[in-house]
Write an enzyme that holds these catalytic residues in place. Structure first.
Site, PDB file in Angstrom:
ATOM      1  N   SER A  72       0.811  -1.206   0.000  1.00 49.52           N
ATOM      2  CA  SER A  72       0.000   0.000   0.000  1.00 49.52           C
ATOM      3  C   SER A  72       0.844   1.256   0.000  1.00 49.52           C
ATOM      4  O   SER A  72       1.976   1.232   0.475  1.00 49.52           O
ATOM      5  CB  SER A  72      -0.838   0.010   1.271  1.00 49.52           C
ATOM      6  OG  SER A  72      -2.187  -0.068   0.959  1.00 49.52           O
ATOM      7  N   GLU A 103      -6.254  -2.745  -9.006  1.00 47.11           N
ATOM      8  CA  GLU A 103      -7.256  -2.557  -7.945  1.00 47.11           C
ATOM      9  C   GLU A 103      -6.945  -1.345  -7.066  1.00 47.11           C
ATOM     10  O   GLU A 103      -6.642  -1.501  -5.888  1.00 47.11           O
ATOM     11  CB  GLU A 103      -7.300  -3.806  -7.066  1.00 47.11           C
ATOM     12  CG  GLU A 103      -7.509  -5.087  -7.836  1.00 47.11           C
ATOM     13  CD  GLU A 103      -7.391  -6.327  -6.958  1.00 47.11           C
ATOM     14  OE1 GLU A 103      -8.219  -7.223  -7.121  1.00 47.11           O
ATOM     15  OE2 GLU A 103      -6.475  -6.393  -6.117  1.00 47.11           O
ATOM     16  N   PRO A 104      -7.028  -0.156  -7.620  1.00 43.31           N
ATOM     17  CA  PRO A 104      -6.752   1.012  -6.776  1.00 43.31           C
ATOM     18  C   PRO A 104      -7.917   1.313  -5.834  1.00 43.31           C
ATOM     19  O   PRO A 104      -9.077   1.274  -6.246  1.00 43.31           O
ATOM     20  CB  PRO A 104      -6.600   2.151  -7.795  1.00 43.31           C
ATOM     21  CG  PRO A 104      -7.457   1.731  -8.954  1.00 43.31           C
ATOM     22  CD  PRO A 104      -7.394   0.221  -9.003  1.00 43.31           C
ATOM     23  N   GLY A 105      -7.624   1.581  -4.570  1.00 43.22           N
ATOM     24  CA  GLY A 105      -8.638   2.018  -3.618  1.00 43.22           C
ATOM     25  C   GLY A 105      -8.311   3.443  -3.203  1.00 43.22           C
ATOM     26  O   GLY A 105      -8.953   4.403  -3.631  1.00 43.22           O
ATOM     27  N   TYR A 160      -0.673   3.748  11.865  1.00 39.96           N
ATOM     28  CA  TYR A 160       0.466   3.623  10.936  1.00 39.96           C
ATOM     29  C   TYR A 160       1.489   4.738  11.107  1.00 39.96           C
ATOM     30  O   TYR A 160       2.396   4.843  10.294  1.00 39.96           O
ATOM     31  CB  TYR A 160      -0.009   3.686   9.486  1.00 39.96           C
ATOM     32  CG  TYR A 160      -1.084   2.714   9.086  1.00 39.96           C
ATOM     33  CD1 TYR A 160      -0.861   1.345   9.121  1.00 39.96           C
ATOM     34  CD2 TYR A 160      -2.311   3.174   8.626  1.00 39.96           C
ATOM     35  CE1 TYR A 160      -1.847   0.459   8.715  1.00 39.96           C
ATOM     36  CE2 TYR A 160      -3.303   2.297   8.222  1.00 39.96           C
ATOM     37  CZ  TYR A 160      -3.063   0.931   8.271  1.00 39.96           C
ATOM     38  OH  TYR A 160      -4.039   0.077   7.858  1.00 39.96           O
ATOM     39  N   CYS A 179      -9.897   9.759  24.895  1.00 45.12           N
ATOM     40  CA  CYS A 179      -9.104   9.590  26.107  1.00 45.12           C
ATOM     41  C   CYS A 179      -7.891   8.729  25.818  1.00 45.12           C
ATOM     42  O   CYS A 179      -7.817   7.555  26.228  1.00 45.12           O
ATOM     43  CB  CYS A 179      -9.961   8.979  27.200  1.00 45.12           C
ATOM     44  SG  CYS A 179     -11.225  10.130  27.702  1.00 45.12           S
ATOM     45  N   TYR A 192      -9.742   4.624   4.028  1.00 42.62           N
ATOM     46  CA  TYR A 192      -9.347   4.022   5.310  1.00 42.62           C
ATOM     47  C   TYR A 192      -9.547   4.958   6.504  1.00 42.62           C
ATOM     48  O   TYR A 192      -8.865   4.834   7.510  1.00 42.62           O
ATOM     49  CB  TYR A 192      -7.901   3.497   5.241  1.00 42.62           C
ATOM     50  CG  TYR A 192      -7.693   2.590   4.047  1.00 42.62           C
ATOM     51  CD1 TYR A 192      -8.316   1.357   3.991  1.00 42.62           C
ATOM     52  CD2 TYR A 192      -6.927   2.992   2.958  1.00 42.62           C
ATOM     53  CE1 TYR A 192      -8.176   0.531   2.876  1.00 42.62           C
ATOM     54  CE2 TYR A 192      -6.791   2.172   1.839  1.00 42.62           C
ATOM     55  CZ  TYR A 192      -7.415   0.945   1.815  1.00 42.62           C
ATOM     56  OH  TYR A 192      -7.287   0.135   0.713  1.00 42.62           O
TER      57      TYR A 192
END
Ligand SMILES: *Cc1c(COP(=O)(O)O)cnc(C)c1O
Length: 461
Positions: A238, A318-320, A362, A389, A419
């Site tokens: 990714s 397959e691009p997202g 990430y 919190c 995402y």
């Protein structure tokens, strides 16, 4: 030019440079690669999208909220379809899926990837043609596979010997012959510009190429004759900026294709090289255009096929993220501003890790801008944080904002289409924000805001 999904140090500003190099003009400026195509700053200083000012959007729909620039999304679909003419472009629905986006993807002629029964249900509810759906996942259940068979999903990407056995049995019982691809782990894992060829391909997805499982899976499917094997599939990672990972993947997968031809006399007609194309989250990122990607990927596949004396298979990608990511920004309202020991200013907004987990998960980098007005105040180093919190509840680690940023201001964070809503949670029982599509001066809610009643409705104790 690189984005780092991981690895940016706190306080590492990359090429943002020290504050004294920043002018108020810089801080008010919109860097085009970061923003949806119709976003501009008006003469009055407010951002607008699709001809509607964000102040009006905030008043109408509240904050936090995700705003989708529909023209931008359609443009990105078209750019991929045009660049990869002759190939099948699957939109990776896991990046963000709702019925309105499914319809856009359908109207713009793309295919659609799903990876769960829930995503399949959204695609079917929106009337997406099942033969243009690809179904992924390393642990598809019997009921998910049965629904895919009943719906007539075009390609099921098989991922394990257990799944081959399960799907073969279900297909036989239903008298169907589903089209399948075999997911191959090619030993390349690409994140940003790095790619690491791992000897033992230590991950949960796919059949190992080096270990022979991928060949064995194809042989089994061909022997059984129940599933219709169309080709091989590889997805290497990714947020990739460097095509050399695709080059290694294509070389290895074409070699497997040749091995299958030599052993079985079958030339598989399709090849899916997955997604993972990087987008710009900050000014440090310089993504390739779909046209560039298509040129390089087609060249790689053609030259590898020529070397192996294979006909060039029909390609899929397959691009997202690269389709939906840049088409959306999140709009927040500032609630508190805190200067911490002169180190940096903490700007707290009314959302956070529940609507964008990527920074915490990430160590992703984002940008932000003051969205409701222009400011001539000096730039200060700010950290945009949420209301949860958790001290790791950071939306944007480092950004220069005008020193007069104050409660009631609106802050916009671009690049949140992929995402973010799809990974959103109800942590701290914070209801999830709506998604509002804007186009030609009109806005419409496509995913409504969650309410406390929605949360309580599940709490049946
Ligand atoms: C996640 C995924 C994609 C999409 O990845 P992006 O980084 O959003 O382009 C494509 N194919 C497969 C198999 C995936 O798992």
């Amino acid at each position: 030019m690189r984005a780092h999904e991981a690895g940016a140090l706190h306080g590492d500003l990359g090429n943002r440079g020290p504050a004294w190099l920043r002018t108020p003009q810089d801080v008010n400026a919109l860097v085009p690669q970061l923003w949806p195509r119709t976003v501009t700053r008006t003469g009055a200083g407010s951002l607008q999208v699709g001809g509607v000012s964000v102040a009006d959007l905030a008043a109408e729909y509240g904050t936090p909220a995700y705003f989708l620039d529909e023209e931008d999304l359609r443009g990105r679909c078209r750019d991929f379809a045009a660049a990869f003419a002759g190939a099948d472009v699957y939109y990776a629905g896991k990046s963000f899926l709702c019925k309105a986006v499914v319809r856009v993807v359908e109207e713009e002629g793309l295919f659609l990837d799903v990876c769960s029964g829930g995503e399949l249900a959204v695609a079917l509810a929106a009337g997406f043609p099942p033969e243009r759906i690809g179904f992924h996942g390393n642990n598809k259940s019997r009921s998910e596979l049965r629904r895919a068979l009943e719906a007539g999903v075009g390609r099921i990407v098989v991922d394990s010997f257990d799944e081959i056995a399960r799907l073969t049995e279900l297909a036989r019982a239903a008298g169907k012959r589903p089209g399948v691809l075999v997911r191959v782990t090619v030993g390349v894992e690409a994140h940003t510009h790095e790619f690491i060829a791992t000897a033992h391909e230590d991950q949960k997805f796919g059949f190992s190429l080096a270990g022979g499982a991928a060949f064995e899976a194809c042989a089994q499917i061909l022997d059984e004759g129940v599933l219709d094997l169309h080709g091989l599939h590889s997805h290497i990672g990714s947020q990739i900026f460097d095509t050399s990972g695709f080059e290694v993947a294509a070389r290895r997968i074409v070699q497997l294709q040749a091995q299958i031809r030599d052993a079985r006399g079958v030339e598989l007609p399709e090849l899916d090289l997955g997604g993972g194309f990087g987008i710009a989250y900050t000014t440090q990122d310089d993504p390739s255009t779909p046209a560039d990607l298509a040129k390089r990927i087609n060249k790689i596949v053609e030259s590898e096929c020529e070397l192996a004396s294979l006909r060039v298979p029909r390609l899929s990608i397959e691009p997202g993220r690269a389709v939906i990511g840049p088409a959306v920004f999140t709009l927040y309202e500032v609630g508190t501003v805190k200067d911490v020991d002169g180190i940096r200013t903490y700007v707290s907004v009314d959302g956070g890790m529940s609507d964008n987990i990527r920074t915490a998960l990430y160590d992703a980098s984002y940008s932000a801008t003051l969205a409701n007005r222009r400011s001539d105040a000096e730039p200060i180093l700010a950290r945009v944080v949420g209301k949860h919190c958790e001290s790791g509840d950071i939306v944007v680690k480092d950004e220069f904002l005008p020193a007069d940023v104050h409660p009631g201001d609106l802050v916009a964070v671009p690049g949140t289409g992929a995402y973010c809503r799809s990974m959103a949670s109800n942590y701290n029982h914070v209801p999830r924000p709506p998604v509002v599509a804007v186009r030609d001066g009109a806005a419409r809610v496509i995913v409504r805001r969650e309410t406390e009643d929605d949360l309580l409705a599940l709490d049946v104790g």
